[in-house]
Design a protein around this motif. Structure first.
Motif, PDB file in Angstrom:
ATOM      1  N   ILE A 401       0.845  -1.200   0.000  1.00 50.94           N
ATOM      2  CA  ILE A 401       0.000   0.000   0.000  1.00 50.94           C
ATOM      3  C   ILE A 401       0.876   1.244   0.000  1.00 50.94           C
ATOM      4  CG2 ILE A 401      -1.639   1.362   1.388  1.00 50.94           C
ATOM      5  CD1 ILE A 401      -2.860  -1.281   2.304  1.00 50.94           C
ATOM      6  N   VAL A 402       0.456   2.265  -0.739  1.00 50.92           N
ATOM      7  CA  VAL A 402       1.163   3.540  -0.792  1.00 50.92           C
ATOM      8  C   VAL A 402       0.181   4.656  -0.461  1.00 50.92           C
ATOM      9  CG1 VAL A 402       2.477   5.137  -2.236  1.00 50.92           C
ATOM     10  CG2 VAL A 402       2.720   2.665  -2.576  1.00 50.92           C
ATOM     11  N   HIS A 403       0.580   5.549   0.445  1.00 46.08           N
ATOM     12  CA  HIS A 403      -0.219   6.726   0.776  1.00 46.08           C
ATOM     13  C   HIS A 403       0.503   7.944   0.221  1.00 46.08           C
ATOM     14  CE1 HIS A 403      -2.913   4.618   3.607  1.00 46.08           C
ATOM     15  NE2 HIS A 403      -1.850   3.925   3.959  1.00 46.08           N
ATOM     16  N   LEU A 404      -0.144   8.628  -0.726  1.00 43.21           N
ATOM     17  CA  LEU A 404       0.415   9.839  -1.320  1.00 43.21           C
ATOM     18  C   LEU A 404      -0.265  11.047  -0.685  1.00 43.21           C
ATOM     19  CD1 LEU A 404       2.332  10.859  -3.612  1.00 43.21           C
ATOM     20  CD2 LEU A 404       0.315  10.895  -5.092  1.00 43.21           C
ATOM     21  N   ARG A 405       0.528  12.008  -0.252  1.00 42.01           N
ATOM     22  CA  ARG A 405       0.023  13.186   0.457  1.00 42.01           C
ATOM     23  C   ARG A 405      -0.913  12.758   1.590  1.00 42.01           C
ATOM     24  NH1 ARG A 405      -0.181  14.472  -5.078  1.00 42.01           N
ATOM     25  NH2 ARG A 405      -2.372  13.868  -5.187  1.00 42.01           N
ATOM     26  N   PRO A 406      -0.430  11.938   2.525  1.00 43.07           N
ATOM     27  CA  PRO A 406      -1.304  11.358   3.546  1.00 43.07           C
ATOM     28  C   PRO A 406      -1.804  12.396   4.552  1.00 43.07           C
ATOM     29  CG  PRO A 406       0.977  10.917   4.087  1.00 43.07           C
ATOM     30  CD  PRO A 406       0.979  11.552   2.720  1.00 43.07           C
ATOM     31  N   GLU A 407      -2.984  12.130   5.096  1.00 47.61           N
ATOM     32  CA  GLU A 407      -3.479  12.932   6.212  1.00 47.61           C
ATOM     33  C   GLU A 407      -2.592  12.681   7.421  1.00 47.61           C
ATOM     34  OE1 GLU A 407      -7.454  11.605   6.667  1.00 47.61           O
ATOM     35  OE2 GLU A 407      -8.253  12.924   5.082  1.00 47.61           O
ATOM     36  N   GLU A 408      -2.575  13.633   8.340  1.00 49.00           N
ATOM     37  CA  GLU A 408      -1.659  13.547   9.474  1.00 49.00           C
ATOM     38  C   GLU A 408      -1.960  12.338  10.361  1.00 49.00           C
ATOM     39  OE1 GLU A 408       1.484  13.984  11.755  1.00 49.00           O
ATOM     40  OE2 GLU A 408       1.093  15.060   9.879  1.00 49.00           O
ATOM     41  N   THR A 409      -3.252  11.974  10.499  1.00 51.05           N
ATOM     42  CA  THR A 409      -3.583  10.808  11.330  1.00 51.05           C
ATOM     43  C   THR A 409      -2.987   9.532  10.739  1.00 51.05           C
ATOM     44  OG1 THR A 409      -5.677  10.642  10.128  1.00 51.05           O
ATOM     45  CG2 THR A 409      -5.700  11.809  12.238  1.00 51.05           C
ATOM     46  N   VAL A 410      -3.036   9.416   9.395  1.00 50.21           N
ATOM     47  CA  VAL A 410      -2.446   8.254   8.719  1.00 50.21           C
ATOM     48  C   VAL A 410      -0.936   8.263   8.878  1.00 50.21           C
ATOM     49  CG1 VAL A 410      -2.103   7.122   6.479  1.00 50.21           C
ATOM     50  CG2 VAL A 410      -4.335   8.094   7.054  1.00 50.21           C
ATOM     51  N   ALA A 411      -0.329   9.447   8.698  1.00 44.32           N
ATOM     52  CA  ALA A 411       1.127   9.563   8.817  1.00 44.32           C
ATOM     53  C   ALA A 411       1.592   9.223  10.230  1.00 44.32           C
ATOM     54  CB  ALA A 411       1.571  10.967   8.428  1.00 44.32           C
ATOM     55  N   ALA A 412       0.837   9.665  11.243  1.00 45.83           N
ATOM     56  CA  ALA A 412       1.228   9.400  12.629  1.00 45.83           C
ATOM     57  C   ALA A 412       1.191   7.904  12.931  1.00 45.83           C
ATOM     58  CB  ALA A 412       0.300  10.157  13.579  1.00 45.83           C
ATOM     59  N   ALA A 413       0.132   7.226  12.465  1.00 49.50           N
ATOM     60  CA  ALA A 413       0.036   5.777  12.681  1.00 49.50           C
ATOM     61  C   ALA A 413       1.158   5.048  11.949  1.00 49.50           C
ATOM     62  CB  ALA A 413      -1.326   5.275  12.206  1.00 49.50           C
ATOM     63  N   PHE A 414       1.495   5.551  10.774  1.00 52.37           N
ATOM     64  CA  PHE A 414       2.557   4.928   9.982  1.00 52.37           C
ATOM     65  C   PHE A 414       3.904   5.087  10.674  1.00 52.37           C
ATOM     66  CE2 PHE A 414       5.344   4.329   6.318  1.00 52.37           C
ATOM     67  CZ  PHE A 414       4.719   3.272   5.667  1.00 52.37           C
ATOM     68  N   ARG A 415       4.146   6.271  11.250  1.00 54.91           N
ATOM     69  CA  ARG A 415       5.416   6.489  11.963  1.00 54.91           C
ATOM     70  C   ARG A 415       5.532   5.556  13.163  1.00 54.91           C
ATOM     71  NH1 ARG A 415       3.821  12.377  11.328  1.00 54.91           N
ATOM     72  NH2 ARG A 415       4.684  12.890   9.256  1.00 54.91           N
TER      73      ARG A 415
END
Length: 748
Positions: A401-415
């Motif tokens: 899966i690839v998230h392009l220009r992700p929302e911050e909630t998605v980015a935080a979970a990914f980190r």
């Protein structure tokens, strides 16, 4: 456009541009555009249908049809005249639409009173966006000039979608490169990465589709075409060292670049009001749609030539793309349609991840990504159309899966996920110097796969016992010519030196199937995975095989040497290859050169047929390495490059495990060393299952050694084997639940 003059066409396009520039939401713009086009073309109807998903078109704006049908009328790709235009990328022009084959009557629109129909695709290069339609009560065919003019209008609409002109709650064609987008692809290499997009071949964005001064635009076009032609002529002058096929490619480029018809059509587009850039893209899109429908393989292959030439011309006109001096962003993630191994190696370890629209799990690009230990997602459809250099991007190689220009909630979970993986890697690093021994004292040798010098530093860092598979084909794939024997000998020597006494098993050239050499004539085969590849090619091209074996012998410099032959289907193939190796050793000895102090010769068991070979074959092999990737696809008759079927069958299926046990028994009876090599060897659950069945040597990518060793040291293989046997006795199809349950119950 009845009796439309060039001036009238340019006037319409300028009005379109002004309309698109006027403040308002996407729906408002679409409504004004349909009114403007209908009025200009003197038709009662103008409608715009847009793709809502890859298979569905929706009526998004209309002048003349029932306005209540907007956003309610939908049709499938290929359905009706509109769907046919969308599917083929070709105009549809008829004086009696209801009589046309495939006509779909949509009563909610009120279109039954309109006989004449002209539909043209709204498309950019390789990207279908929708269909533009005009209709009239009068039963007549639209003229060639009218068809051509409407195509020009559709081209401007397509370009304006790229700039976000129709973004809105109801009317948006695309997210205009601003909103979050998720792409679901396939796993090429596990791992997670966060970074910024770096497009391997940046897409040229046409910001000025409408040209105000046709003479100036044609002068720009002529200058760019002349420069392009000169560049290709220079390439041909410098092609003396190229082989015949490479020169033929350049000759084809030259023929296209000097095509008077190509240049004339672009000039005509400019006369009708397009800018030079938009004219190039219009002809590229039109020709592409035509070639994609062709059943002629040669013509379809010309798509690449056409795209390359058009993109070169666009870069010359806009100054965008390659050679513009742009620098890699911090934490770059490479995004491309596809990429060769040499190009990927040029980027090296600077990349945090790679995302491809195409590619395959067994491609050489995937192999290089694994060597560089960077996450790879393949089959991320259309991402090069959506991504821009510098866009934030998250790559989840585990899930594909690839998230392009992700929302911050998605980015935080990914980190958080990345942090957890980093913590796990620290835990695995502590085990680096610990033996891979289970609780009962059973030892398993964990080896690593390699194919580049870049892999070798991982030998010590991963805790691997040696190199169970060194893929020699990568050195052939990353070159534009056949490597020389001396070059290969020097490389193989560096590999043996870097191993510092640890065993390295060299697999001879495994090309064919999805690994095609850039300087080798492609073989048109109906099923290349089962075709002329690996040892079959080596035996038919003995000069290449002998050269490689000579290089390996010389690289050993009197030290031990292990060689295995890939894709052996019959004992005769192995015996012929082994005899060639022994002759080369005798020849080297006759010449007074050192020969290996200990020679071990093995075979890759990747075809079911070899498992049923006579006892004499197993006795004649020093070792057997199960090539799990190929063996599994042939066992289940499921192409591992086909996403529809490759995940359908479980490695831990009892039938497949029973087959593996037969191989284990054959090797044990002849005292032949056995290992398992492939993706499944690096998956902890599968790895422990193979070890429990009796395979005590596994070869995997370096990053998998830590997780496999961690789980192995907590398990008891004897207990696991009992759990597997109990599950099979119960009549299950796969032992995965039983193995997972056993491992979940482990402490620590």
């Amino acid at each position: 456009m009845v009796d439309r003059s060039e001036s009238d066409s340019r006037t319409l396009l300028r009005r379109l541009r002004d309309t698109l520039a006027t403040p308002g939401d996407g729906q408002d713009r679409l409504d004004r555009i349909t009114h403007l086009i209908a009025h200009s073309m003197r038709t009662q109807v103008c409608s715009i249908y847009l793709f809502r998903d890859p298979e569905t078109l929706e009526l998004c704006a209309t002048e003349g049809l029932n306005p209540e049908a907007v956003h309610k009328t939908r049709m499938r790709l290929g359905e009706g005249l509109v769907g046919r235009v969308a599917r083929t990328g070709q105009p549809a022009n008829t004086a009696n639409a209801p009589a046309e084959p495939g006509f779909r009557y949509m009563p909610e629109t009120g279109e039954e009173i309109y006989s004449s129909f002209l539909g043209v695709p709204i498309q950019r290069v390789g990207e279908k966006l929708g269909v533009l339609v005009v209709q009239s009560r009068e039963a007549r065919l639209f003229s060639d000039d009218e068809v051509y003019g409407l195509e020009v209008v559709a081209m401007v609409l397509a370009e304006m979608t790229e700039l976000g002109a129709f973004t809105g709650d109801q009317g948006g064609i695309g997210a205009a490169h601003r909103f979050p987008v998720m792409f679901r692809g396939s796993t090429g290499q596990e791992g997670a990465a966060e970074g910024r997009v770096w497009l391997h071949e940046p897409r040229v964005v046409v910001t000025n589709p409408v040209g105000d001064d046709p003479d100036a635009e044609k002068a720009r076009l002529d200058e760019a075409v002349s420069t392009l032609q000169a560049q290709i002529d220079d390439m041909l002058i410098g092609s003396a060292s190229m082989d015949k096929e490479q020169r033929q490619v350049l000759e084809a480029y030259k023929m296209l670049a000097h095509s008077r018809g190509w240049v004339r059509r672009m000039s005509e587009d400019i006369d009708l009001g397009l800018s030079a850039e938009a004219a190039v893209e219009k002809e590229q899109s039109t020709a592409r749609a035509r070639l994609e429908q062709s059943t002629d393989a040669y013509l379809r292959e010309r798509l690449h030539d056409l795209d390359d030439l058009s993109n070169r011309l666009l870069r010359l006109l806009t100054g965008q793309g390659k050679d513009t001096g742009a620098e890699l962003p911090e934490n770059p993630v490479l995004v491309a349609r596809n990429i060769g191994p040499a190009e990927l190696l040029d980027y090296g370890r600077k990349l945090k991840g790679v995302v491809l629209e195409e590619g395959s799990v067994g491609s050489h690009a995937a192999i290089v990504a694994r060597a560089l230990a960077i996450p790879l997602v393949i089959h991320a459809a259309r991402i090069t159309n959506e991504a821009l250099n510098g866009d934030p991007i998250l790559v989840d190689g585990d899930q594909g899966i690839v998230h392009l220009r992700p929302e911050e909630t998605v980015a935080a979970a990914f980190r958080d996920k990345i942090a957890m993986q980093a913590e796990a890697q620290k835990r695995y690093a502590d085990l680096r110097n610990q033996p891979a021994v289970d609780r009962a004292g059973n030892r398993v040798s964990l080896m690593m796969n390699a194919g580049l010098m870049a892999d070798l530093p991982s030998l010590k860092g991963s805790g691997a016992d040696g190199v169970g598979l060194f893929r020699t084909e990568l050195q052939f794939l990353i070159r534009s010519r056949v490597p020389r024997r001396g070059e290969l000998a020097a490389l193989y020597k560096r590999v043996i030196d870097a191993a510092q006494g640890a065993k390295v098993q060299f697999r001879t050239l495994d090309i064919g199937s999805d690994k095609v050499l850039p300087y080798m004539k492609p073989q048109e085969e109906p099923n290349p995975a089962m075709g002329w590849r690996a040892i079959r090619l080596g035996l038919d091209k003995p000069g290449v095989l002998r050269m490689q074996l000579q290089a390996l012998i010389r690289a050993s410099e009197g030290r031990p040497l292990s060689v295995m032959f890939p894709f052996v289907a019959t004992p005769d193939e192995f015996n012929a290859a082994k005899a060639t190796l022994l002759r080369e050793i005798d020849r080297e000895a006759t010449l007074g050169r050192p020969v290996p102090s200990d020679l071990r010769v093995g075979a890759m068991l990747e075809t079911p047929s070899l498992a049923f070979a006579p006892d004499s074959f197993f006795a004649g092999c020093d070792f057997i390495s199960i090539g799990g990737n190929d063996l599994k696809q042939f066992f289940f008759a499921a192409d591992r490059e086909n996403e529809r079927v490759r995940r359908r069958y479980d490695t831990l299926d009892v039938s497949f495990l029973g087959f593996i046990e037969q191989i284990i028994a054959r090797c044990a009876a002849s005292d032949t060393a056995l290992s398992f090599c492939g993706e499944d060897a690096g998956r902890p659950i599968e790895a422990l299952t193979f070890a429990a069945l009796g395979i005590r040597k596994l070869s995997m990518r370096p990053a998998s050694i830590g997780p496999v060793k961690h789980l192995l040291r907590r398990a008891d293989l004897t207990e696991l084997k009992a759990a597997i046997d109990a599950a099979r006795a119960g009549g299950v199809q796969t032992v995965r639940p039983a193995v997972t349950a056993y491992l979940a119950g482990l402490q620590g």
